[in-house]
Design a protein around this motif. Structure first.
Motif, mmCIF file in Angstrom:
data_model
loop_
_atom_site.group_PDB
_atom_site.id
_atom_site.type_symbol
_atom_site.label_atom_id
_atom_site.label_comp_id
_atom_site.label_asym_id
_atom_site.label_seq_id
_atom_site.Cartn_x
_atom_site.Cartn_y
_atom_site.Cartn_z
ATOM 1 N N GLN A 22 -3.650 9.237 1.731
ATOM 2 C CA GLN A 22 -2.673 8.487 2.859
ATOM 3 C C GLN A 22 -1.341 8.827 2.468
ATOM 4 O O GLN A 22 -0.570 9.607 3.131
ATOM 5 C CB GLN A 22 -2.995 7.391 3.020
ATOM 6 C CG GLN A 22 -1.915 6.664 4.213
ATOM 7 C CD GLN A 22 -2.512 5.408 4.598
ATOM 8 O OE1 GLN A 22 -3.401 4.835 4.393
ATOM 9 N NE2 GLN A 22 -1.445 4.534 5.260
ATOM 10 N N ALA A 32 5.369 2.722 -5.127
ATOM 11 C CA ALA A 32 4.904 1.784 -5.932
ATOM 12 C C ALA A 32 5.979 1.102 -6.995
ATOM 13 O O ALA A 32 6.220 0.168 -7.570
ATOM 14 C CB ALA A 32 3.723 2.287 -6.659
ATOM 15 N N MET A 35 8.095 -1.166 -5.297
ATOM 16 C CA MET A 35 7.890 -2.480 -5.017
ATOM 17 C C MET A 35 7.480 -3.219 -6.411
ATOM 18 O O MET A 35 7.834 -4.449 -6.646
ATOM 19 C CB MET A 35 6.150 -2.023 -4.641
ATOM 20 C CG MET A 35 5.255 -3.198 -4.364
ATOM 21 S SD MET A 35 3.798 -2.527 -4.109
ATOM 22 C CE MET A 35 3.653 -2.553 -2.337
ATOM 23 N N PRO B 154 -3.840 1.246 8.318
ATOM 24 C CA PRO B 154 -3.199 2.476 7.449
ATOM 25 C C PRO B 154 -2.223 1.322 6.275
ATOM 26 O O PRO B 154 -2.181 1.780 5.255
ATOM 27 C CB PRO B 154 -2.208 2.877 8.355
ATOM 28 C CG PRO B 154 -2.825 2.836 9.680
ATOM 29 C CD PRO B 154 -3.461 1.822 9.752
ATOM 30 N N LYS B 155 -1.859 0.331 6.936
ATOM 31 C CA LYS B 155 -0.930 -0.499 5.869
ATOM 32 C C LYS B 155 -2.113 -1.142 4.641
ATOM 33 O O LYS B 155 -1.390 -1.394 3.350
ATOM 34 C CB LYS B 155 -0.005 -1.619 6.519
ATOM 35 C CG LYS B 155 0.897 -1.174 7.172
ATOM 36 C CD LYS B 155 2.290 -1.786 6.937
ATOM 37 C CE LYS B 155 3.335 -1.086 7.723
ATOM 38 N NZ LYS B 155 4.608 -1.442 7.466
ATOM 39 N N ARG B 157 -4.811 0.613 3.639
ATOM 40 C CA ARG B 157 -5.011 1.511 2.894
ATOM 41 C C ARG B 157 -3.652 1.864 2.027
ATOM 42 O O ARG B 157 -4.034 2.391 0.860
ATOM 43 C CB ARG B 157 -5.431 2.882 3.739
ATOM 44 C CG ARG B 157 -6.801 2.370 4.370
ATOM 45 C CD ARG B 157 -7.418 3.871 4.928
ATOM 46 N NE ARG B 157 -6.788 4.646 5.530
ATOM 47 C CZ ARG B 157 -6.586 5.016 6.747
ATOM 48 N NH1 ARG B 157 -7.220 3.940 7.574
ATOM 49 N NH2 ARG B 157 -5.867 5.788 7.264
ATOM 50 N N GLU B 158 -2.542 1.889 2.464
ATOM 51 C CA GLU B 158 -1.457 2.128 1.580
ATOM 52 C C GLU B 158 -1.346 1.145 0.652
ATOM 53 O O GLU B 158 -1.075 1.546 -0.570
ATOM 54 C CB GLU B 158 -0.346 2.049 2.492
ATOM 55 C CG GLU B 158 1.038 2.361 1.712
ATOM 56 C CD GLU B 158 2.283 2.437 2.598
ATOM 57 O OE1 GLU B 158 2.062 2.793 3.525
ATOM 58 O OE2 GLU B 158 3.363 1.759 1.987
ATOM 59 N N GLU B 161 -3.561 2.120 -2.389
ATOM 60 C CA GLU B 161 -3.190 3.336 -3.275
ATOM 61 C C GLU B 161 -2.001 2.659 -4.009
ATOM 62 O O GLU B 161 -1.901 3.248 -5.189
ATOM 63 C CB GLU B 161 -2.642 4.529 -2.175
ATOM 64 C CG GLU B 161 -3.869 5.072 -1.445
ATOM 65 C CD GLU B 161 -3.564 6.326 -0.609
ATOM 66 O OE1 GLU B 161 -2.473 6.963 -0.890
ATOM 67 O OE2 GLU B 161 -4.112 6.564 0.396
ATOM 68 N N LEU B 162 -1.123 2.083 -3.636
ATOM 69 C CA LEU B 162 -0.327 1.322 -4.372
ATOM 70 C C LEU B 162 -0.808 0.383 -5.459
ATOM 71 O O LEU B 162 -0.174 0.400 -6.690
ATOM 72 C CB LEU B 162 0.874 0.657 -3.727
ATOM 73 C CG LEU B 162 1.634 1.534 -2.570
ATOM 74 C CD1 LEU B 162 2.723 0.604 -1.791
ATOM 75 C CD2 LEU B 162 2.594 2.696 -3.150
ATOM 76 N N ASP B 244 4.953 -8.190 -2.939
ATOM 77 C CA ASP B 244 4.019 -7.130 -2.519
ATOM 78 C C ASP B 244 3.054 -6.672 -3.832
ATOM 79 O O ASP B 244 2.175 -6.015 -3.513
ATOM 80 C CB ASP B 244 4.919 -6.055 -1.940
ATOM 81 C CG ASP B 244 5.449 -6.761 -0.495
ATOM 82 O OD1 ASP B 244 5.063 -7.442 -0.064
ATOM 83 O OD2 ASP B 244 6.587 -6.004 -0.117
ATOM 84 N N ALA B 248 -0.657 -5.694 -3.388
ATOM 85 C CA ALA B 248 -1.248 -4.517 -3.544
ATOM 86 C C ALA B 248 -2.396 -4.635 -4.470
ATOM 87 O O ALA B 248 -3.624 -3.978 -4.423
ATOM 88 C CB ALA B 248 -0.077 -3.645 -3.817
#
Lengths: 208, 269
Positions: A22, A32, A35, B154-155, B157-158, B161-162, B244, B248
């Motif tokens: 993605q 990241a 964040m 999508p958010k 899945r994002e 990943e993060l 966040d 995540a």
């Protein structure tokens, strides 16, 4: 029916691809990092700065969490080897009794125990390693160091290896889990010598 | 309860003195017995009851309850909500875990200021945390259900990943990342076993046990606190509550923990 199945299959493939890729690597890193920085807004400023800013070794080891490519590993080890400062006196052995205290002590560098000129930081060796046989509360993230000196020989070469390992573990194992105690100012020269003695003094309980 | 607690205390004494005479394996067995004994009477039940009361009580500047709060299964549906978190919420356009979602409801429904809703996420001696109680109640309403965090939007899945990036990110004076301790099976810090959180079998067992009553802290602690506490130990700064980053990391862990049965609030050392 057939077209529906095809459409479903198509969607599944699309979803499958999107799930794995993605964000591009750059996007992922940029987002990241931003964040993480935002998540430490109330934390200690100096600590946050040090955590937000990775050094090259940390960045490379983070990038290859499974196993770091050989060429990069050699580059890291070379740069880290160059950081090691051996004692000017040439004497690498301190007092194993002090070394045992340092090995037991996990104090320092957390936001509740930031460090103090009157209170040296601990090495917390027992968190990850077996050392003296009397201490059964030891961790297993690192190898057992019981009988370390006895098994390897009480030589200058091994003492120098141990001093270097404690000072900067990344000099011999690029992405070692072990902290760089000397390089990152966790332990002083004298403290590292005491830890060397804990492993290398024939009288140390580690070698009993 | 009292005989269970007595047995538990005896087990603690055993666990603390055992290492002197027993080999390593027996020590671990003693700790396991202690956990079993404590399971029968978990003080977290008091947090659950207080949380339910807080959920139903009219509070805040608007003097309304949280009973219309949407935790992802529709307004007012608490049953099963925790087993489907973290997830994406359209109204905030964010992926949220139970705690950050409770903050949203306290702000939008009850009229609390966000900083007030976030002010006291972790209790301290002599100071209760409403958030710990509310989270205990919400989690308990998913007991026995299989964790099924969606990871489809999508958010979401994002966030995964993060979270993956952050889980492996080494930093600070000790070069620690989450994966320093939680990537390999069968490891310990001192005598504390470390779950490999990227191993589904292990993640399913532990991720689903937060919030938990922690005997060593005399309080329920939530997943937000678990992450805050890990960063403390990693020599990182205080992680903001409901950040966040926390979400995540939770989404990342939830992917491996999905399918595990929710046993929260559990009981831990």
């Amino acid at each position: 029916m057939k077209t529906t199945m095809l459409a479903v299959a198509g969607l599944t493939i699309m979803a499958g691809c999107a799930a794995t890729t993605q964000l591009t690597e750059n996007e992922r890193q940029t987002r990241a990092e931003a964040m993480l920085k935002a998540g430490f807004s109330k934390g200690n400023k100096a600590m946050a700065e040090r955590v937000v800013q990775q050094d090259e070794t940390q960045a490379l080891c983070s990038k290859y969490p499974e196993s770091v490519p050989e060429a990069i590993a050699s580059r890291i080890q070379e740069s880290q080897q160059a950081t090691i400062r051996y004692p000017a006196s040439g004497n690498l052995m301190g007092d194993w009794r002090q070394g045992e205290k340092i090995a037991q002590d996990g104090w320092g560098m957390r936001f509740t125990d930031m460090g103090s000129p009157n209170r040296p930081m601990g090495g917390n060796c027992y968190a990850c390693h077996q050392l003296a046989p009397d201490e059964l509360s030891y961790g297993t993230l690192g190898p057992s160091l019981y009988q370390f000196g006895k098994a390897r020989g009480y030589t200058d070469e091994v003492r120098r290896y141990v001093y270097g390992k404690v000072y900067n573990a990344k000099a011999t194992n690029a992405c070692s889990n072990m902290p760089r105690f000397g390089h990152n100012g966790i332990l002083t020269e004298q403290q590292i010598k005491d830890v060397v003695a804990l492993l290398m003094d024939p009288a140390s309980p580690v070698n009993r | 309860m009292s005989s269970t607690m007595r047995a538990a205390v005896a087990a603690v004494v055993l666990a603390c003195t055992a290492p002197i005479v027993l080999a390593q394996g027996s020590t671990e067995k003693g700790i396991e017995q202690y956990r079993q004994a404590l399971k029968e009477g978990n003080p977290a039940e008091l947090w659950e009851a207080r949380g339910e009361d807080l959920w139903k009580r009219k509070r805040g500047p608007k003097n309304v309850s949280l009973e219309q709060c949407d935790l992802g299964q529709g307004p007012g549906v608490v049953r099963g909500a925790y087993a489907h978190l973290p997830r994406y919420f359209a109204d905030t356009d964010k992926v949220q875990d139970a705690e950050s979602r409770l903050v949203t409801c306290m702000v939008t429904l009850q009229g609390f200021k966000e900083e007030d809703a976030k002010k006291n996420p972790f209790s301290a001696p002599g100071r209760h945390s409403d958030m710990e109680a509310l989270t205990s109640y919400v989690a308990a309403e998913s007991k026995g259900m299989k964790l099924n965090a969606p990871l489809a939007h999508p958010k979401e899945r994002e966030a995964f990943e993060l979270g993956d990036y952050l889980f492996h990110r080494r930093a600070g004076p000790h070069d620690y990342s989450c994966s320093t301790c939680h990537a390999e099976s069968g490891k310990r810090i001192r005598l504390q076993e470390l779950p490999a959180l990227t191993d589904p079998g292990e993640a399913q067992k532990v991720f689903t046990t937060w919030p938990a009553y922690r005997v060593s802290q005399g309080s329920v602690r939530t997943m937000q606190h678990r992450l805050y506490d890990c960063y403390w130990q990693m020599r990182h700064p205080q992680l903001d509550f409901a950040s966040d980053t926390a979400t995540a990391l939770m989404v990342y862990m939830a992917k491996f923990a999905n399918g595990g049965e929710v046993h929260a609030p559990a009981l831990k050392r």
